[in-house]
Enzyme design. Structure first.
Site, PDB file in Angstrom:
ATOM      1  N   HIS A 124       0.874  -1.171   0.000  1.00  0.00           N
ATOM      2  CA  HIS A 124       0.000   0.000   0.000  1.00  0.00           C
ATOM      3  C   HIS A 124       0.912   1.222   0.000  1.00  0.00           C
ATOM      4  CE1 HIS A 124      -2.888   3.064   1.204  1.00  0.00           C
ATOM      5  NE2 HIS A 124      -2.043   3.417   2.141  1.00  0.00           N
ATOM      6  N   CYS A 184      -4.724   2.127  -4.491  1.00  0.00           N
ATOM      7  CA  CYS A 184      -3.890   3.186  -3.907  1.00  0.00           C
ATOM      8  C   CYS A 184      -2.617   3.418  -4.705  1.00  0.00           C
ATOM      9  CB  CYS A 184      -3.550   2.836  -2.457  1.00  0.00           C
ATOM     10  SG  CYS A 184      -2.736   1.230  -2.278  1.00  0.00           S
TER      11      CYS A 184
END
Length: 502
Positions: free
Chosen positions: A35, A105
């Protein structure tokens, strides 16, 4: 202009499990399930099921990142960056668009990194194979990944900001929980006062009111700073505001074919004059003034077949001023009927002065990022004139190239000015290569000082993208040839030479 560091925060959502188990389970070593977020202006920005959000650095439930990678520096200002993020949030990165495998993301981080620095995030993050989640380790991590990335990792209140006091070095006070507010430093509950609140709560309330008042003052100060920054950004553009709306409206009215506009529509046309006159001085550039009814009248005139030149020229001149209105630009960006673009499609059929005025109108459309995004839209639509699919970007590019190679000095100068304005925002490699090639070819002709300056200025603007400097060396741009034309031409030649040496 001051530059600002851009960082990429990288988190392993597997908390080390991928590194330990990936090889025996899937036959391939993985360092993590990544992430990412972008950190700039003392804020951390990320994308998930809640859309684009932000918090203080390391303020998510993931805590400290596994890696903090410096991507480079940017000269994009805070206000322009926020405007860009809000555009992304409105158009592309809405919460419902989030997809764990295809639009996540890392997609967001890579696009924002490219906007800020010209470079994307490392490939090992964006090319993590999708099939990983279909393996045993993927099944083990599914619940963790879903809970952390569906909305992804934000603490309460981590929404995208409008203004951030931290950018001016202002430190926000730490929030206290309800429980701690009712207790002293020793953790013992305090007796309430007659008002029903503890002394600490009363003090906290008074302090909070003062803080709120201070916050309002801070926001007012930041709003003023952002207004000034926007005016500074505007100063880098070439905008056209010298049109006389009174004369234009009178010219249109005097040449109107009978019955083309109703009495009410003529009144709306007349009502445009005080609105457009109110823009003089430029201080209210970002304040909407044009009524939708007035703009619809202009649109009706544009859609009229074989409009007399006596109306067409002042009509486009008025549109130059109208396209300084951010609300009108927003409506065009969200409008799917493409009436304006269809009108622009016919540019080469109009008289020269109308063509020049249309390019000036497009230059003014670049006064806001929304306008730039509208011109650069690659969403295809069917052109009613020839029945072919096109896009705003494809149409604008083809008209710019044709005008640069037209040998008509006024048209060359106007189209090159539009290139300069568009280069103030992020543009695609295809546009850069095609237009810079046309500019270089144009500069081999005998040009006026004005056309030379505008072409060199546009070329300099494009040099921050792609391989324009290399293309200039290959095609042979002789800046010495132009440097004696005028001081301003010599100045832009020096800037080009310095950029080519970097």
């Amino acid at each position: 202009m001051a530059s600002c560091d851009v960082q990429l925060f990288v988190y392993d959502l597997s908390k080390g499990l991928a590194k330990q188990l990936s090889l025996p389970l899937i036959g391939k070593h993985l360092d993590g399930i990544w992430h990412t977020s972008i950190v700039i202006f003392n804020r951390e920005y990320f994308f998930g099921g809640g859309g684009i959000q932000s918090c203080r650095p390391c303020g998510t439930i993931l805590g400290e990142p596994d890696k903090a990678i410096t991507l480079g520096q940017t000269q994009v200002t805070y206000s322009i960056f926020l405007e860009y993020l809000h555009e992304l949030g409105d158009e592309k990165y809405r919460g419902e668009m989030y997809n764990l495998f295809e639009f996540n993301c890392n997609t967001f981080s890579s696009e924002v990194a490219s906007f800020l620095t010209g470079s994307k995030i490392p490939d090992y993050i964006t090319t993590l194979p999708q099939e990983v989640m279909n393996t045993p380790i993927g099944a083990m991590l599914k619940n963790i990944v879903d809970s952390m990335t569906s909305n992804p990792i934000a603490k309460a209140g981590a929404k995208l900001p409008t203004f951030d006091p931290a950018v001016n070095g202002i430190t926000e006070g730490e929030n206290k929980s309800t429980e701690s507010a009712a207790k002293g430093s020793d953790g013992v509950e305090k007796e309430p006062s007659a008002s029903g609140k503890s002394k600490e709560e009363s003090v906290s309330s008074a302090t909070g009111n003062a803080a709120a008042e201070s916050s309002e003052n801070v926001e007012d100060a930041l709003m003023e700073r952002i207004r000034k920054e926007r005016l500074q950004e505007r100063a880098k553009l070439v905008l056209f505001e010298e049109v006389n709306p009174v004369a234009c409206v009178e010219a249109i009215k005097s040449s109107l074919p009978k019955g083309l506009l109703s009495d009410e529509e003529i009144t709306e046309l007349e009502n445009l004059v005080p609105c457009l006159l109110g823009r003089e001085g430029g201080e209210d550039l970002y304040k909407p003034t044009i009524t939708p009814a007035g703009f619809l009248v202009l649109g009706k005139l544009m859609c009229t077949v074989e409009l007399p030149p006596e109306i067409l020229h002042p009509l486009v001149d008025i549109l130059q001023l109208v396209f300084l209105d951010p609300e009108i630009i927003r409506e065009q960006k969200e409008n799917d009927d493409h009436a304006i673009m269809t009108f622009i499609f016919l540019l080469q059929t109009y008289a020269l002065e109308v063509q020049v005025s249309i390019f000036r109108m497009l230059c003014n459309a670049c006064s806001t990022r929304k306008g730039s995004l509208w011109l650069k839209s690659e969403k295809e639509w069917m052109c009613p004139v020839d029945g072919q699919l096109t896009s705003n970007m494809q149409l604008i590019t083809s008209l710019i190239v044709a005008s640069l190679l037209s040998t008509v000095m006024d048209l060359i100068g106007a189209s090159a000015t539009l290139v300069w304005n568009m280069s103030r925002y992020n543009i695609s490699d295809d546009f850069t290569v095609e237009v810079s090639s046309a500019l270089i070819q144009c500069l081999t002709m005998e040009l006026t000082e004005e056309a030379t300056y505008r072409c060199l200025q546009a070329l300099f603007g494009l040099m921050q993208y792609g391989e324009v400097a290399s293309l200039m060396k290959v095609m042979g741009v002789d800046t010495i040839r132009y440097s004696t034309m005028s001081e301003r031409v010599a100045e832009v030649c020096r800037k080009i030479e310095d950029a080519m040496e970097m």
